[in-house]
Design an enzyme around this catalytic site. Structure first.
Site, PDB file in Angstrom:
ATOM      1  N   HIS A 182     -13.224   2.709  -0.391  1.00 10.03           N
ATOM      2  CA  HIS A 182     -13.314   1.582   0.554  1.00 10.03           C
ATOM      3  C   HIS A 182     -13.972   0.371  -0.109  1.00 10.03           C
ATOM      4  CE1 HIS A 182     -13.670   4.675   4.057  1.00 10.03           C
ATOM      5  NE2 HIS A 182     -12.413   4.270   3.957  1.00 10.03           N
ATOM      6  N   GLY A 204     -16.605   0.797  13.585  1.00  9.09           N
ATOM      7  CA  GLY A 204     -17.715  -0.149  13.429  1.00  9.09           C
ATOM      8  C   GLY A 204     -17.483  -1.441  14.190  1.00  9.09           C
ATOM      9  N   GLU A 205     -16.211  -1.898  14.226  1.00  8.67           N
ATOM     10  CA  GLU A 205     -15.903  -3.168  14.888  1.00  8.67           C
ATOM     11  C   GLU A 205     -15.768  -3.011  16.399  1.00  8.67           C
ATOM     12  OE1 GLU A 205     -12.480  -5.000  12.923  1.00  8.67           O
ATOM     13  OE2 GLU A 205     -13.264  -4.252  11.029  1.00  8.67           O
ATOM     14  N   GLU A 225      -9.073  -6.012   4.260  1.00 10.54           N
ATOM     15  CA  GLU A 225      -8.806  -5.579   2.886  1.00 10.54           C
ATOM     16  C   GLU A 225      -7.560  -6.257   2.324  1.00 10.54           C
ATOM     17  OE1 GLU A 225      -9.574  -1.792   4.842  1.00 10.54           O
ATOM     18  OE2 GLU A 225      -9.901  -0.967   2.845  1.00 10.54           O
ATOM     19  N   ARG A 236     -12.193  14.754   8.261  1.00 12.62           N
ATOM     20  CA  ARG A 236     -12.870  15.229   7.040  1.00 12.62           C
ATOM     21  C   ARG A 236     -14.311  15.606   7.357  1.00 12.62           C
ATOM     22  NH1 ARG A 236     -11.435  10.132   3.402  1.00 12.62           N
ATOM     23  NH2 ARG A 236      -9.770   9.655   4.845  1.00 12.62           N
ATOM     24  N   LEU A 239     -16.585   2.181   9.080  1.00  9.63           N
ATOM     25  CA  LEU A 239     -16.360   3.363   9.919  1.00  9.63           C
ATOM     26  C   LEU A 239     -14.958   3.310  10.508  1.00  9.63           C
ATOM     27  CD1 LEU A 239     -19.772   3.130  11.839  1.00  9.63           C
ATOM     28  CD2 LEU A 239     -19.312   4.331   9.685  1.00  9.63           C
ATOM     29  N   GLY A 240     -14.060   4.134   9.956  1.00 13.12           N
ATOM     30  CA  GLY A 240     -12.694   4.207  10.474  1.00 13.12           C
ATOM     31  C   GLY A 240     -12.289   5.663  10.538  1.00 13.12           C
ATOM     32  N   ASN A 250       0.872  -1.174   0.000  1.00 12.22           N
ATOM     33  CA  ASN A 250       0.000   0.000   0.000  1.00 12.22           C
ATOM     34  C   ASN A 250       0.908   1.224   0.000  1.00 12.22           C
ATOM     35  OD1 ASN A 250      -1.800   2.027   0.483  1.00 12.22           O
ATOM     36  ND2 ASN A 250      -2.782   1.057   2.247  1.00 12.22           N
ATOM     37  N   ARG A 301      -2.618  -2.037  -3.333  1.00 11.59           N
ATOM     38  CA  ARG A 301      -3.850  -1.306  -3.069  1.00 11.59           C
ATOM     39  C   ARG A 301      -3.782   0.024  -3.820  1.00 11.59           C
ATOM     40  NH1 ARG A 301      -5.299   3.071   1.183  1.00 11.59           N
ATOM     41  NH2 ARG A 301      -7.501   3.204   0.738  1.00 11.59           N
TER      42      ARG A 301
HETATM   43  P1  ADP Z   1      -8.282   3.716   9.132  1.00 13.85           P
HETATM   44  O1  ADP Z   1      -9.424   4.330   8.391  1.00 13.85           O
HETATM   45  O2  ADP Z   1      -7.115   4.643   9.306  1.00 13.85           O
HETATM   46  O3  ADP Z   1      -7.918   2.323   8.655  1.00 13.85           O
HETATM   47  P2  ADP Z   1      -9.388   2.339  11.419  1.00 13.85           P
HETATM   48  O4  ADP Z   1     -10.325   1.501  10.628  1.00 13.85           O
HETATM   49  O5  ADP Z   1      -8.262   1.660  12.121  1.00 13.85           O
HETATM   50  O6  ADP Z   1      -8.825   3.567  10.607  1.00 13.85           O
HETATM   51  O7  ADP Z   1     -10.261   3.114  12.522  1.00 13.85           O
HETATM   52  C1  ADP Z   1      -9.728   4.071  13.354  1.00 13.85           C
HETATM   53  C2  ADP Z   1     -10.830   4.554  14.281  1.00 13.85           C
HETATM   54  O8  ADP Z   1     -11.327   3.439  15.042  1.00 13.85           O
HETATM   55  C3  ADP Z   1     -10.360   5.605  15.284  1.00 13.85           C
HETATM   56  O9  ADP Z   1     -11.323   6.641  15.406  1.00 13.85           O
HETATM   57  C4  ADP Z   1     -10.308   4.810  16.563  1.00 13.85           C
HETATM   58  O10 ADP Z   1     -10.528   5.608  17.702  1.00 13.85           O
HETATM   59  C5  ADP Z   1     -11.459   3.849  16.379  1.00 13.85           C
HETATM   60  N1  ADP Z   1     -11.355   2.738  17.332  1.00 13.85           N
HETATM   61  C6  ADP Z   1     -10.422   1.769  17.395  1.00 13.85           C
HETATM   62  N2  ADP Z   1     -10.612   0.986  18.486  1.00 13.85           N
HETATM   63  C7  ADP Z   1     -11.692   1.494  19.131  1.00 13.85           C
HETATM   64  C8  ADP Z   1     -12.395   1.156  20.322  1.00 13.85           C
HETATM   65  N3  ADP Z   1     -12.037   0.129  21.059  1.00 13.85           N
HETATM   66  N4  ADP Z   1     -13.481   1.896  20.653  1.00 13.85           N
HETATM   67  C9  ADP Z   1     -13.862   2.943  19.896  1.00 13.85           C
HETATM   68  N5  ADP Z   1     -13.250   3.321  18.775  1.00 13.85           N
HETATM   69  C10 ADP Z   1     -12.174   2.609  18.392  1.00 13.85           C
END
Ligand code: ADP
Length: 390
Positions: free
Chosen positions: A172, A325-326, A377, A233, A201-202, A7, A84
């Site tokens: 995504h 989301g996870e 991914e 954003r 949701l990241g 990536n 990627r």
């Molecule tokens: P990216 O889009 O950079 O790949 P990720 O999918 O890793 O990002 O998501 C990052 C987001 O997930 C951040 O806002 C982080 O705070 C949130 N996150 C990770 N672990 C937790 C958690 N245990 N509880 C709440 N939010 C979380």
């Protein structure tokens, strides 16, 4: 097959070696600060590395990855490279890397100015440092190419679409495609028999409406700035806000770009952080900015889910994925409560049991299904690569 997934970003190269049989990552790492003060961090079966080094360009970064994989005695086990790629322009599926593909990726630099040149350079560096390995490009936009015209057009003069290909592309896609296949498996169905809303949701976030296994609509647009509120954003805005800020404060295009890409979203609303963990903690301790950010993030997400749901005849599952989301019980609970009109009800105990076990159903029995699916991914890039080079 063992696939090296690369990536290549504007100032970083992330990598992972994925075994498509076991679906495990054997080694992974990151070279960052390319052009400034190179730093590599990587782990593998024979140990880890973490140090600064001279890394003026992507070539030194890919060379460092090659050196690490050789030291780990992994190099001879790798059979292909999967890249990627953020923007695929016209491509509707993954492609074997050729000079034509590299040239095309460079030709659409305007679509993703930081990413496309880095991807093209990454492919050239990979050709230099891994000359015997076939390479495949996997595009974030490809999965969304099935959107109908009415979903991908913007309400601006049609000539901009015809002349400049200005349209919704969506991003995504690899994640939305991966969780679509996983969610179908969990329901015991084929993807082509399933309608989902997938919420990735990241730090960047997007929602897609999946109609019979294919993307019917998605919230990200011409760029990954559109749609949901994200870490830094803004998501969708009334474009006139930019005219207003520009006129009142004298912001030029670059300053506006920084405002909506780096200073907005959760960070801008909260005045505290772009990180959902920090915000959830602060909101529970009474931080008003964090509460505003959390509430607005969840409401806008609900509103977008409600909007793209109209592309579907029914919803077999609402699928949460990505870091938030996870992992965020609070976001999932709030969104499910906001979605009461569609009949969603959260099962608090299931929502608390927040394991990484993919396919965790969080809705109450007898109510519309909502689930958590861990995205992967890199695995999908490796599987696409294997399929194309075999
Ligand atoms: P990216 O889009 O950079 O790949 P990720 O999918 O890793 O990002 O998501 C990052 C987001 O997930 C951040 O806002 C982080 O705070 C949130 N996150 C990770 N672990 C937790 C958690 N245990 N509880 C709440 N939010 C979380």
């Amino acid at each position: 097959m063992r696939v090296l997934v690369l990536n290549c970003g504007s100032s970083s190269v992330k990598f992972a070696v994925i075994d498509t049989q076991t679906k495990e990552s054997i080694s992974s790492g990151l070279v960052e600060n390319i052009g400034v003060n190179g730093h590599v961090k990587a782990k593998g079966p024979a140990g880890n590395i973490d140090f600064n080094f001279d890394c003026p360009t992507h070539a030194e970064a890919v060379a460092e990855v090659q050196k690490f994989l050789a030291e780990q005695k992994l190099i001879d086990t790798i059979e292909a490279i999967g890249h990627r790629v953020v923007h695929g322009g016209k491509y509707i599926k993954s492609e074997k890397v050729s000079q034509e593909v590299i040239d095309y990726i460079r030709s659409i630099t305007l679509f993703a100015p930081l990413h496309e040149p880095a991807h093209a350079t990454g492919m050239e560096c990979a050709t230099k440092f891994f000359p015997t390995l076939p390479q495949v490009a996997v595009f974030d936009t490809a999965f969304h190419q099935t959107m109908p015209r009415k979903a991908y057009l913007y309400g601006i003069p049609y000539s901009f679409y015809e002349k400049d290909a200005i349209r919704r592309y969506g991003f995504h896609g690899t994640s939305h495609r991966f969780v679509t296949a996983e969610a179908a498996k969990i329901l015991g169905k084929k993807p082509e028999d399933c309608c989902f809303i997938t919420a990735h949701l990241g730090n960047g976030s997007s929602c897609s409406a999946i109609l019979n296994g294919k993307c019917a609509d998605t919230t990200m647009g011409f760029t990954p700035l559109d749609g949901l509120i994200m870490g830094t954003r803004s998501g969708s805005l009334d474009p006139a806000i930019l005219f207003f800020i520009s006129k009142k404060y004298g912001y030029d295009i670059d300053r506006l770009d920084k405002l909506v890409n780096k200073e907005s979203g959760l960070l801008g609303l909260s005045g505290l952080s772009n990180d959902m963990r920090t915000l959830t903690q602060a909101a529970s301790e009474g931080h008003i900015g964090a509460q505003i950010a959390l509430e607005t993030f969840c409401y806008k997400l609900t509103r977008e889910i409600g909007g793209i749901a109209m592309a579907l005849p029914r919803i077999d599952a609402l699928v949460f994925t990505g870091g938030i989301g996870e992992n965020s019980r609070v976001v999932r609970k709030t969104v499910m409560e906001n979605l009461a009109l569609l009949g969603y009800q959260i099962d608090d105990a299931r929502n608390e049991d927040n394991g990484k076990n993919s396919g965790h159903i969080i809705s109450k029995d007898g109510t519309p299904t909502a689930m958590v699916v861990a995205t992967n991914e890199e695995l999908l890039i490796a599987l696409d690569t294997e399929a194309l080079v075999k």
